[in-house]
Design an enzyme around this catalytic site. Structure first.
Site, PDB file in Angstrom:
ATOM      1  N   CYS A  33      36.640  14.125  -9.137  1.00 20.18           N
ATOM      2  CA  CYS A  33      35.330  13.923  -9.759  1.00 20.18           C
ATOM      3  C   CYS A  33      34.484  15.185  -9.680  1.00 20.18           C
ATOM      4  O   CYS A  33      33.452  15.220  -8.999  1.00 20.18           O
ATOM      5  CB  CYS A  33      34.622  12.760  -9.088  1.00 20.18           C
ATOM      6  SG  CYS A  33      35.627  11.284  -9.158  1.00 20.18           S
ATOM      7  N   GLU A  46      51.292  43.581   5.685  1.00 15.23           N
ATOM      8  CA  GLU A  46      50.953  42.154   5.772  1.00 15.23           C
ATOM      9  C   GLU A  46      51.021  41.505   4.385  1.00 15.23           C
ATOM     10  O   GLU A  46      50.038  40.943   3.900  1.00 15.23           O
ATOM     11  CB  GLU A  46      49.536  41.989   6.330  1.00 15.23           C
ATOM     12  CG  GLU A  46      49.301  42.629   7.687  1.00 15.23           C
ATOM     13  CD  GLU A  46      47.823  42.631   8.096  1.00 15.23           C
ATOM     14  OE1 GLU A  46      46.967  42.207   7.291  1.00 15.23           O
ATOM     15  OE2 GLU A  46      47.536  43.059   9.218  1.00 15.23           O
ATOM     16  N   PRO A  47      52.165  41.581   3.711  1.00  9.98           N
ATOM     17  CA  PRO A  47      52.219  41.021   2.361  1.00  9.98           C
ATOM     18  C   PRO A  47      52.217  39.500   2.391  1.00  9.98           C
ATOM     19  O   PRO A  47      52.807  38.882   3.279  1.00  9.98           O
ATOM     20  CB  PRO A  47      53.571  41.534   1.836  1.00  9.98           C
ATOM     21  CG  PRO A  47      54.417  41.639   3.067  1.00  9.98           C
ATOM     22  CD  PRO A  47      53.475  42.081   4.162  1.00  9.98           C
TER      23      PRO A  47
HETATM   24  C1  LIG Z   1      43.986  40.608   6.681  1.00  9.46           C
HETATM   25  C2  LIG Z   1      44.853  40.176   5.563  1.00  9.46           C
HETATM   26  N1  LIG Z   1      46.131  40.578   5.535  1.00  9.46           N
HETATM   27  C3  LIG Z   1      46.971  40.195   4.544  1.00  9.46           C
HETATM   28  C4  LIG Z   1      46.551  39.378   3.519  1.00  9.46           C
HETATM   29  C5  LIG Z   1      47.522  38.989   2.461  1.00  9.46           C
HETATM   30  O1  LIG Z   1      47.144  39.438   1.221  1.00  9.46           O
HETATM   31  P1  LIG Z   1      48.112  39.268  -0.036  1.00  9.46           P
HETATM   32  O2  LIG Z   1      48.488  37.840  -0.117  1.00  9.46           O
HETATM   33  O3  LIG Z   1      47.276  39.700  -1.170  1.00  9.46           O
HETATM   34  O4  LIG Z   1      49.276  40.157   0.190  1.00  9.46           O
HETATM   35  C6  LIG Z   1      45.229  38.932   3.493  1.00  9.46           C
HETATM   36  C7  LIG Z   1      44.752  38.094   2.399  1.00  9.46           C
HETATM   37  O5  LIG Z   1      43.676  38.062   1.954  1.00  9.46           O
HETATM   38  C8  LIG Z   1      44.347  39.337   4.550  1.00  9.46           C
HETATM   39  O6  LIG Z   1      43.084  38.929   4.580  1.00  9.46           O
END
Ligand SMILES: Cc1ncc(COP(=O)(O)O)c(C=O)c1O
Length: 422
Positions: free
Chosen positions: A342, A273-274
């Site tokens: 502000c 999940e990048p």
């Molecule tokens: C469950 C989950 N997957 C993936 C990500 C993506 O993380 P990153 O942008 O550090 O790859 C996040 C981000 O916090 C997340 O909470």
């Protein structure tokens, strides 16, 4: 690698002079490089070519549907955390069978929506959520694919606000309680156990926390096998860091090598999940200097972008490099680069050595492609800025700047409060 470079002193995004876009759309605006986005996606996804895997881009990092569509066309899936992100992913053409749904607080309507679209799996974060997803699936006559998000209790050694895999964090199910949760899930008729998931934090600059988490997950997978629970997907979340200043995070190919080395014998499809690593360095925020001033001998550059446009410096004390659109020899000063909001916390850079910018000059806030626009708000009733994508010599507005009418859209003054005409 990215495509923001100076040519004869002018900052270009791919083959487009950034100034040209600024003159056409006004400031502030986000500008993304299509080539960089594609390149980053391919490097990450390609690094895992030797194992079955799915790259599910974390929509929260950048949710513009043009960008999601680009990754969908590359074969990517999506990691979502809300019904809104599901809507965006589907609109962008992401295959629902490649969508994973994370998040500690999924609402019934959101669960129903995801069930009706047939997503790959819910990454379940609590015992109660197991029951709710099962019950909603039963009502809709469906089986919900699920993974349990386990909290492996490893320290990702990042900013506490973006650390998620420690016991004290709100995320996931304690790894020690995971077997009990899976046994519970196995007894619920409308759940189809598909995976194990984990995400330990963001902007990680070392491999060891990922590998520590993986070691713990492997032990869990062994135990689940003994219990007769079949796991087909191992979701290792996102979290790989990028260089904002002088960090030296592992290259995705090193990250992939280490993971594949440690886990290739596992009979699973890996899910990643990048977010940040794909989009972070593919975008900038362009802003204009409105005023300069000195208070108590301290220099301030007041620019037209504020914390409502890019909150990371205010929220995490995050560092973003500041670069001129036009580079020339001149003196530098040490200044705070602040916005018009502000709040004293409204800044883009603090005590930073910057060129002696003058009012009307434009500058680029670098590495703003991740958690930039997606965290923007309308605070101080500021319309959210435009988003633009450069593509070779061309560029496209992929989100128009909000108008004043956008600001009040949906708001209603009750008749009793309307001023009566005398
Ligand atoms: C469950 C989950 N997957 C993936 C990500 C993506 O993380 P990153 O942008 O550090 O790859 C996040 C981000 O916090 C997340 O909470």
């Amino acid at each position: 690698m990215h495509h923001f470079n100076y040519v004869k002193g002018e900052l270009y995004c791919e083959e487009v002079p950034v100034r040209e876009v600024a003159e056409a759309v006004g400031t502030p605006f986000y500008l993304y490089s299509r080539r960089t986005l594609t390149h980053h996606f391919r490097v990450f996804d390609g690094a895992f070519a030797s194992v079955p895997h799915l790259t599910c881009f974390a929509v929260k990092a950048n949710s513009n549907i043009a960008i999601l569509a680009l990754f969908a066309a590359e074969g990517g899936g999506a990691d979502i955390v809300s019904g809104g992100e599901l809507f965006r992913a589907l609109k962008a053409g992401v295959d629902p069978a490649k969508i994973v749904y994370s998040g500690v607080g999924k609402k019934v309507e959101e669960i129903d929506y995801a069930l009706s679209e047939g997503i790959l799996m819910f990454n379940i974060e609590s015992f109660q959520e197991l029951e709710v997803v099962n019950e909603r699936a039963a009502r809709l006559g469906k089986k919900a694919g699920i993974a349990l998000r386990v909290n492996p209790d490893v320290d990702p050694e990042t900013h506490p606000y973006i650390s998620t895999g420690l016991k004290e964090n709100k995320f996931g199910v304690d790894i020690d309680a995971a077997i009990e949760a899976y046994s519970r899930a196995a007894r619920l008729k409308n759940l189809d156990i598909r995976g194990v998931s984990c995400h330990i934090g963001s902007q990680l600059t070392k491999l060891s926390p990922f590998l520590d988490a993986l070691d713990r997950l492997k032990i869990l997978l062994g135990r689940l096998e003994m219990e007769g629970i079949d796991i087909r997907y191992l979701d290792l979340g996102g979290g790989l860091g990028i260089t904002y200043r002088d960090e030296e995070p592992p290259h995705p190919s090193r990250y992939a090598e280490a993971i594949v080395d440690a886990a290739q014998e596992l009979p699973v499809t890996f899910v990643f999940e990048p977010g940040r690593v794909i989009v972070g360095n593919a975008g900038i925020l362009v802003t204009k200097v409105l005023y300069t001033k000195q208070n108590e001998g301290k220099n301030f550059l007041i620019v037209d972008a504020g914390m409502n446009d890019l909150v990371r410096p205010s929220l995490y004390k995050a560092y973003h490099a500041i670069q001129p659109l036009t580079r020339r020899r001149r003196r530098t000063i040490v200044a705070d680069v602040v916005g018009p909001i502000c709040e004293s916390g409204d800044y883009l850079a603090k005590e930073r050595e910057v060129p002696d910018f003058q009012p009307g000059e434009m500058l680029a806030v670098m590495s703003a492609g991740a958690y930039g626009f997606t965290m923007a708000s309308n605070y101080n009733s500021r319309p959210r800025v435009a988003e633009v994508m450069a593509d070779g010599k061309e560029w496209f507005v992929i989100r128009r700047r909000e108008t004043m009418n956008d600001l009040v859209r949906g708001e209603v003054v009750p008749r009793s409060l309307k001023k009566k005409k005398e």
